[in-house]
Design an enzyme around this catalytic site. Structure first.
Site, mmCIF file in Angstrom:
data_model
loop_
_atom_site.group_PDB
_atom_site.id
_atom_site.type_symbol
_atom_site.label_atom_id
_atom_site.label_comp_id
_atom_site.label_asym_id
_atom_site.label_seq_id
_atom_site.Cartn_x
_atom_site.Cartn_y
_atom_site.Cartn_z
ATOM 1 N N GLU A 207 36.487 40.692 44.916
ATOM 2 C CA GLU A 207 36.707 42.117 44.631
ATOM 3 C C GLU A 207 35.402 42.849 44.832
ATOM 4 O OE1 GLU A 207 38.401 43.428 40.848
ATOM 5 O OE2 GLU A 207 39.771 41.707 40.859
ATOM 6 N N SER B 1 44.741 51.475 36.876
ATOM 7 C CA SER B 1 43.488 50.926 36.345
ATOM 8 C C SER B 1 43.622 50.796 34.825
ATOM 9 C CB SER B 1 42.338 51.868 36.715
ATOM 10 O OG SER B 1 41.187 51.522 35.992
ATOM 11 N N TRP B 2 43.400 49.582 34.332
ATOM 12 C CA TRP B 2 43.680 49.217 32.925
ATOM 13 C C TRP B 2 43.258 50.269 31.913
ATOM 14 C CZ3 TRP B 2 46.337 44.774 33.175
ATOM 15 C CH2 TRP B 2 46.097 43.941 34.266
ATOM 16 N N HIS C 210 45.583 37.152 35.450
ATOM 17 C CA HIS C 210 44.772 38.345 35.723
ATOM 18 C C HIS C 210 45.044 39.346 34.602
ATOM 19 C CE1 HIS C 210 42.693 40.883 38.997
ATOM 20 N NE2 HIS C 210 42.695 41.618 37.888
ATOM 21 N N ASN D 129 33.568 38.793 41.873
ATOM 22 C CA ASN D 129 33.897 40.215 41.861
ATOM 23 C C ASN D 129 32.608 40.960 41.547
ATOM 24 O OD1 ASN D 129 36.472 39.364 42.219
ATOM 25 N ND2 ASN D 129 37.261 40.110 40.262
ATOM 26 N N LYS E 278 41.374 57.058 38.881
ATOM 27 C CA LYS E 278 40.285 56.285 39.469
ATOM 28 C C LYS E 278 40.897 55.450 40.583
ATOM 29 C CE LYS E 278 36.399 53.359 38.083
ATOM 30 N NZ LYS E 278 35.876 52.390 37.110
ATOM 31 N N ASN F 177 41.110 35.263 36.438
ATOM 32 C CA ASN F 177 40.305 36.383 36.912
ATOM 33 C C ASN F 177 39.401 36.904 35.799
ATOM 34 O OD1 ASN F 177 39.855 38.642 38.997
ATOM 35 N ND2 ASN F 177 40.364 39.809 37.156
ATOM 36 N N GLU F 178 38.100 36.848 36.027
ATOM 37 C CA GLU F 178 37.088 37.522 35.210
ATOM 38 C C GLU F 178 37.163 37.269 33.701
ATOM 39 O OE1 GLU F 178 36.899 41.701 35.906
ATOM 40 O OE2 GLU F 178 36.458 41.510 38.028
ATOM 41 N N GLN G 184 48.878 45.674 37.708
ATOM 42 C CA GLN G 184 48.336 46.932 38.207
ATOM 43 C C GLN G 184 49.094 47.467 39.413
ATOM 44 O OE1 GLN G 184 44.179 45.064 38.095
ATOM 45 N NE2 GLN G 184 43.765 47.226 37.800
HETATM 46 C C1 BGP Z 1 38.056 44.261 37.914
HETATM 47 C C2 BGP Z 1 39.462 43.783 37.702
HETATM 48 C C3 BGP Z 1 40.516 44.577 38.404
HETATM 49 C C4 BGP Z 1 40.209 46.052 38.558
HETATM 50 C C5 BGP Z 1 38.759 46.330 38.889
HETATM 51 C C6 BGP Z 1 38.372 47.777 38.817
HETATM 52 O O1 BGP Z 1 37.316 43.992 36.782
HETATM 53 O O2 BGP Z 1 39.609 42.446 38.113
HETATM 54 O O3 BGP Z 1 41.714 44.282 37.780
HETATM 55 O O4 BGP Z 1 40.756 46.812 37.579
HETATM 56 O O5 BGP Z 1 37.895 45.618 38.060
HETATM 57 O O6 BGP Z 1 38.137 48.129 37.493
HETATM 58 P P1 BGP Z 1 38.577 49.487 36.871
HETATM 59 O O7 BGP Z 1 40.025 49.616 37.179
HETATM 60 O O8 BGP Z 1 38.288 49.371 35.418
HETATM 61 O O9 BGP Z 1 37.752 50.527 37.520
#
Ligand code: BGP
Length: 467
Positions: free
Chosen positions: A374, A427-428, A115, A296, A434, A159-160, A18
Site C-alpha cells: 500500500e 476510509s475507516w 484486514h 504499507n 479522503k 494487514n497492519e 472498505q
Molecule cells: C492503511 C489501511 C487501509 C487504508 C489506508 C489509508 O493503514 O491498511 O485499510 O485505510 O491505510 O488510511 P486512511 O483511510 O486512514 O487514510
C-alpha cells in the site's frame, strides 16, 4: 535506471469492508465496525464502493488500465457470520466468483485474511487479546486455504497489526475506543503475530501451492533535531511500532535491543507482556518459512522527547495542522516545516520508504522479497469534466516508485507495488472525503471515473518504466 524488471507487479489495493459494501447482504455477519458506526451516525459503510456487485466492472478497468495485481481481502464474517461454526455458502461462493474474475482479467489476486474486520462475536470475546480469537482465526484461515488455495498464489495473513492496536488501544478511533493503553497494544501485537505464525505453519504443513506473507505498516521515525532525547524518542517509536513486529516476524523472538525499550515502555505504563515458550517456537518456525513481506508506507514521522501525559488528537477531517500524537514514555510527533504534508497531516517523505527498505534488508536478511502493498495519497479530489486532475497524487506515487528503484539498485529485492487504492473507498476513520483511488467514485450513483493518475499509472505499468 528508470526501468523496472519484467514481472514487477503494478497493482492496486482494496479491503473487503472498505470496498464491498453489502454489509448485510448474502448472509454476512457483523464486524465490530457495524454497530459502532451506526451508533456514531457519521459515516455509513453499508454501500461503500459497492465492489460486492461491481467487481466485474472494476476488474475489467484493471485490465484496461494496466493494473496487473489486486489486493482483496476475504471478509471473515461473510464466510463465518459468527466468526466460527458453519460456513455461509453464499459468502464462500462470492469469493470464488471474485477470485475467478481476477484470474479471468489476468489481475493477480493477493488475498488478505484479516484486514481490520474481526467478526463482532469474536470482538465481544476480546478480539486479539483473547486466545479464542487466535484459535478461531487459525480455523478460518485453514478453511480459506482448503477452499481457495488451488487458485490463489499469494496469501497475506494479517494487514497492519500496528494500525489495529494503535486504533483500538492507543488512538482510540477503532472500537473499543481505548486510549493510551500501550500494554494492551503490545500484548495484542504479540497475539496477532502468534496467530499469523500458526497460519503460516498450517499453510506450509499442507504444502499448499503459492506463497504466504504478512503486511506491516512501516513508517520511518526520525529525530526532529540533533538532541539525544529526540533521537531516543524516534528510536522508542520505531521499536514499538516497527521493530517489535519485524523481530517477531523475521527473528522469531524479540531481540535484546527491542526488549530493552519495550520493557521500559511497559514499566512506565505499569504493564507486562505475557508470552509462552510454545509461542516463540511457532514464531521461529514462521520466520524461517515466510515467503514475503508486504510494506504499507504512507508517511514518516519526526519526533521529540515527551514527558507529559499521553495526548492524541486524530485529524479525521482533513483540517490541516490539527493532529496531536504524544505518548508517555515514548515521544511526541512534531511538525517538520521542511517536509510537505497532506491535509490529514501525513508527512510526505519518500526517503523514509527507501530508508525502511534498506534497513529491513540489512537487519532481516532472511526476508526473501518485499512488495510495497500500500502507498498512496489521500486527497479531497474534485471531479471536473468526468475526471480528476490529481497531479499531486501522480507526483507522490512517482517519488515513492523512485525510492523503490533506488532501494532495488542498492540490492533490495522488491517485486511489486500496489497503489492504495484501486477506486475511492470507505476510509475507516475519515469516511468518504479522503479519496485515494485511481478511479473516482460518485458514491450517489456508484459510477467510476478514471482519474489522470489512472492514465499515468497505465503508461508506467505498460512500459515498466518510471515516466
Ligand atoms: C492503511 C489501511 C487501509 C487504508 C489506508 C489509508 O493503514 O491498511 O485499510 O485505510 O491505510 O488510511 P486512511 O483511510 O486512514 O487514510
Amino acid at each position: 535506471m528508470n526501468q523496472f524488471e519484467e514481472g514487477f507487479i503494478f497493482g492496486a489495493a482494496t479491503a473487503a469492508y472498505q470496498a464491498e459494501g453489502a454489509v448485510t447482504v448474502g448472509g454476512k455477519g457483523k464486524t465490530y465496525w457495524d454497530d459502532y458506526l451506526e451508533a456514531q451516525g457519521v459515516f455509513d459503510p453499508s454501500t461503500a464502493s459497492d465492489f460486492y456487485h461491481k467487481y466485474p466492472e472494476d476488474l475489467s478497468l484493471c485490465q484496461q488500465f494496466g493494473i496487473n495485481g489486486i489486493r482483496i481481502s476475504i471478509a471473515w464474517s461473510r464466510i463465518f457470520p459468527e466468526g466460527t461454526g458453519e460456513p455461509n455458502q453464499q459468502g464462500v461462493e462470492f469469493y470464488h466468483g471474485l477470485i475467478d474474475e481476477c484470474l479471468k482479467n489476468k489481475v493477480e489476486p493477493f488475498v488478505t485474511l484479516h484486514h481490520f474486520d474481526t467478526p463482532e462475536a469474536l470482538y465481544q470475546k476480546g478480539d486479539w487479546l483473547s486466545k479464542e480469537m487466535v484459535e478461531a482465526y487459525v480455523a478460518f484461515a485453514s478453511f480459506c486455504f482448503k477452499e481457495y488455495a488451488s487458485k490463489v498464489s499469494y496469501w497475506i495473513t494479517i494487514n497492519e497489526p500496528w494500525s489495529v492496536v494503535a486504533g483500538q488501544y492507543i488512538i482510540g478511533h477503532f472500537p473499543p475506543n481505548i486510549k493510551y493503553d500501550i500494554t494492551k497494544a503490545i500484548q495484542s501485537m504479540h497475539n496477532m503475530l502468534v496467530g499469523h505464525a500458526r497460519v503460516v505453519k498450517v499453510f506450509k504443513e499442507h504444502k499448499y501451492p503459492g506463497e504466504i506473507g504478512i503486511v506491516h505498516i512501516l513508517e520511518s521515525k526520525y529525530p526532529i533535531d540533533d538532541q539525544l532525547s529526540s533521537a531516543q524518542a524516534a528510536k522508542n517509536e520505531h521499536i514499538v511500532a516497527n521493530q517489535f513486529l519485524l523481530d517477531g516476524t523475521f527473528k522469531g523472538s524479540y531481540q535484546a535491543d527491542t526488549m530493552a525499550i519495550i520493557n521500559d515502555v511497559l514499566k512506565k505504563n505499569n504493564g507486562t507482556l505475557e508470552t509462552t515458550p510454545e509461542e516463540f517456537e511457532v514464531l521461529a518456525l514462521a520466520a524461517e518459512e515466510l515467503d514475503f513481506l508486504g510494506i504499507n508506507y504512507y508517511a514518516s514521522h519526526f519526533l521529540a522527547a515527551y514527558d507529559g501525559e499521553s495526548h492524541i488528537h486524530h485529524n479525521g477531517s482533513g483540517e490541516k495542522g490539527s493532529s496531536i500524537f504524544a505518548l508517555k514514555g515514548i515521544g511526541e510527533r512534531v511538525n517538520n516545516p521542511t517536509i510537505p504534508a497532506t491535509d490529514w497531516d501525513w508527512p510526505i517523505y519518500p526517503q523514509g520508504l527507501l530508508d525502511m527498505l534498506v534497513e529491513i534488508s540489512q537487519r532481516y536478511p532472511n526476508y526473501h522479497k518485499m512488495y510495497v502493498t500500500e502507498n498512496g495519497m489521500g486527497d479531497k479530489d474534485v471531479l471536473e469534466n468526468g475526471t480528476v486532475s490529481d497531479d499531486n497524487r501522480i507526483d507522490y506515487v512517482f517519488l515513492h516508485l523512485e525510492a523503490i528503484q533506488q532501494a532495488i539498485s542498492q540490492g533490495v529485492n522488491v517485486q511489486g507495488y500496489f497503489m492504495w487504492s484501486l477506486m475511492d473507498v470507505f476510509s475507516w476513520t475519515n469516511g468518504y472525503n479522503k479519496r485515494y483511488g485511481l478511479f473516482y467514485i460518485d458514491f450517489a450513483t456508484q459510477t467510476r471515473y478514471p482519474k489522470k493518475s489512472a492514465h499515468w499509472f497505465n503508461s508506467v505499468s505498460r512500459s515498466q518504466k518510471l515516466i
